[in-house]
Design a protein around this motif. Structure first.
Motif, short mmCIF file in Angstrom:
data_model
loop_
_atom_site.label_atom_id
_atom_site.label_comp_id
_atom_site.label_asym_id
_atom_site.label_seq_id
_atom_site.Cartn_x
_atom_site.Cartn_y
_atom_site.Cartn_z
N LYS A 231 0.81 -1.22 0.00
CA LYS A 231 0.00 0.00 0.00
C LYS A 231 0.84 1.27 0.00
N ASP A 232 2.02 1.24 0.61
CA ASP A 232 2.91 2.41 0.63
C ASP A 232 4.22 2.11 -0.10
N ARG A 234 7.42 1.93 -2.23
CA ARG A 234 8.31 2.85 -2.92
C ARG A 234 9.47 2.04 -3.49
#
Length: 450
Positions: A231-232, A234
């Motif tokens: 979800k986050d 990077r």
């Protein structure tokens, strides 16, 4: 298939039936016609290689045992319902010594060439360790008396109950461990939890792996990807994921997207771009390790497509029905995923299993799946799983999209590597020389036969 290759001056045209590829200059306005390509690349009409048909009773069988139908953890995404399988009241909690012995004797009658592997599964097998400890010496002696090689043995464990005595026993009898760990501590402990709220499962696993290291026991990691990781996401998180697992001395790793309907863990359509990017990053992480000569920690399932594509080997990876699963009540199923599905019961350890039924199930392949017929990974996919698809979709032929995204991304990155190696001999020689030990591991793990 046309594969975009952002970091190179060419894209790639891949012919899936023969695993051949061509580099296409990005300045070219159009791809040559199919007729022109067949003139340029003779052999595109060669007959596709097919998997060998699996015959029940031929070769050596693999047995997996439901050693324990209960667990000491409460992992939230567990396909077995926190290890309980929803049937604790109707089936025994633990496998018995007599049951192990009967299963081996029955399998040896059905498969005269022997048993290739025995896996202790659960729930948590170490909850029933005393019985396993009795069975293993009996099993080894039984095969010695028949002048046959003893089966390769492995135990799937969450490691919480591991101790020095168990580790030393595993070393004595060459039993490998398959442990579950889902990356960084925060991610792992979000879903893999204990009834003791103060216990960090991640810390406990890392600590207990030290006992395996001291005893010299080999172990592999099963890592599950869920929404919390994606979800986050990077760029660089894939490397951090692998580095978190590198804190233990694993020898192999399997990485799979989770299949669950729990909202905060389920991989939704919105998470698929992150899953694609994560997979490409992790794939290239392990490719770089081969380049650098760091072959000791390689994820076989991630790297296997390189060899499969290079040799045009179409490898069958889901053999449920050829290898079988033995439940605590003596029932036999195609694999652990089917153990609550009575319509897929094959037989039992007293009477053996139905050969024609087992043969039919073991020879269901991706080629029978409409969703797979036009996929770039059709011939080398290690994510297609009859049991997972039946459990999560109610249909053996309905694919799980996150697993498809993972496999396609992995396949494309492996094709890009092969296209790049084809250009420079120095890099190519270096890579393939380093790959030799990895190739041996792939053979041992059954990803490729020769």
């Amino acid at each position: 298939y046309k594969i975009k290759n952002n970091n190179e001056p060419y894209d790639i045209l891949f012919h899936e039936p023969t695993s051949r590829f061509a580099r296409i200059d990005k300045r070219r306005s159009e791809i040559p016609s199919e007729e022109k390509l067949r003139q340029m690349y003779p052999g595109l009409d060669e007959e596709e290689q097919k998997d060998n048909y699996l015959v029940t009773g031929k070769g050596r069988i693999g047995l997996t045992f439901m050693s324990s139908r209960t667990c000491n953890l409460k992992c939230r995404y567990c396909f077995a319902g926190e290890g309980e399988y929803g049937c604790v009241e109707t089936k025994p909690k633990y496998y018995t010594l007599e049951g192990y012995q009967k299963a081996v004797k029955t399998a040896m009658v059905m498969y005269p060439e022997g048993i290739k592997s025995i896996s202790f599964f659960g729930g948590e097998p170490l909850l029933n360790w005393n019985v396993i400890k009795e069975f293993v010496p009996w099993c080894v002696k039984t095969f010695e008396d028949r002048n046959q090689p003893a089966p390769a043995m492995a135990i799937s464990t969450n490691m919480v109950l591991m101790n020095r005595e168990i580790a030393e026993f595993m070393k004595k009898y060459d039993i490998k461990a398959v442990i579950s760990l889902d990356g960084p501590k925060k991610i792992n402990d979000y879903a893999r939890i204990s009834s003791d709220s103060k216990l960090s499962v991640y810390d406990k696993v890392v600590q207990k792996c030290g006992l395996l290291d001291e005893a010299g026991v080999q172990y592999a990691v099963q890592a599950t990807i869920n929404k919390q990781l994606l979800k986050d996401y990077r760029q660089g998180d894939g490397i951090k994921f692998v580095e978190a697992l590198d804190k233990i001395n694993w020898e192999n790793m399997a990485i799979v997207p989770v299949e669950t309907d729990i909202p905060d863990l389920e991989i939704s359509d919105a998470d698929l771009p992150a899953l694609d990017a994560f997979t490409r990053e992790v794939t290239n992480c392990f490719i770089d390790r081969v380049y650098e000569g760091k072959e000791s920690k390689i994820a076989s399932g991630i790297i296997a497509p390189i060899l499969q594509l290079a040799k045009n080997k179409h490898v069958r990876t889901c053999t449920s029905g050829h290898s079988v699963f033995c439940d605590t009540d003596g029932s036999i199923y195609p694999c652990q995923m089917f153990c609550n599905e009575e319509e897929y019961k094959l037989g039992d350890i007293d009477n053996g299993w139905a050969k024609k039924r087992a043969e039919k199930l073991s020879n269901i392949t991706r080629e029978d799946d409409e969703s797979c017929k036009n996929c770039i990974s059709r011939n080398i996919c290690f994510m297609w799983c009859k049991g997972i698809q039946l459990l999560s979709k109610g249909d053996m032929y309905k694919v799980c999209e996150p697993r498809c995204v993972f496999q396609r991304a992995n396949t494309e990155e492996c094709i890009k590597l092969l296209a790049k190696l084809n250009i420079g001999k120095i890099d190519s020689d270096r890579f393939w020389n380093n790959f030799k030990s990895v190739g041996q591991k792939l053979r041992e793990d059954g990803f490729i036969n020769e």
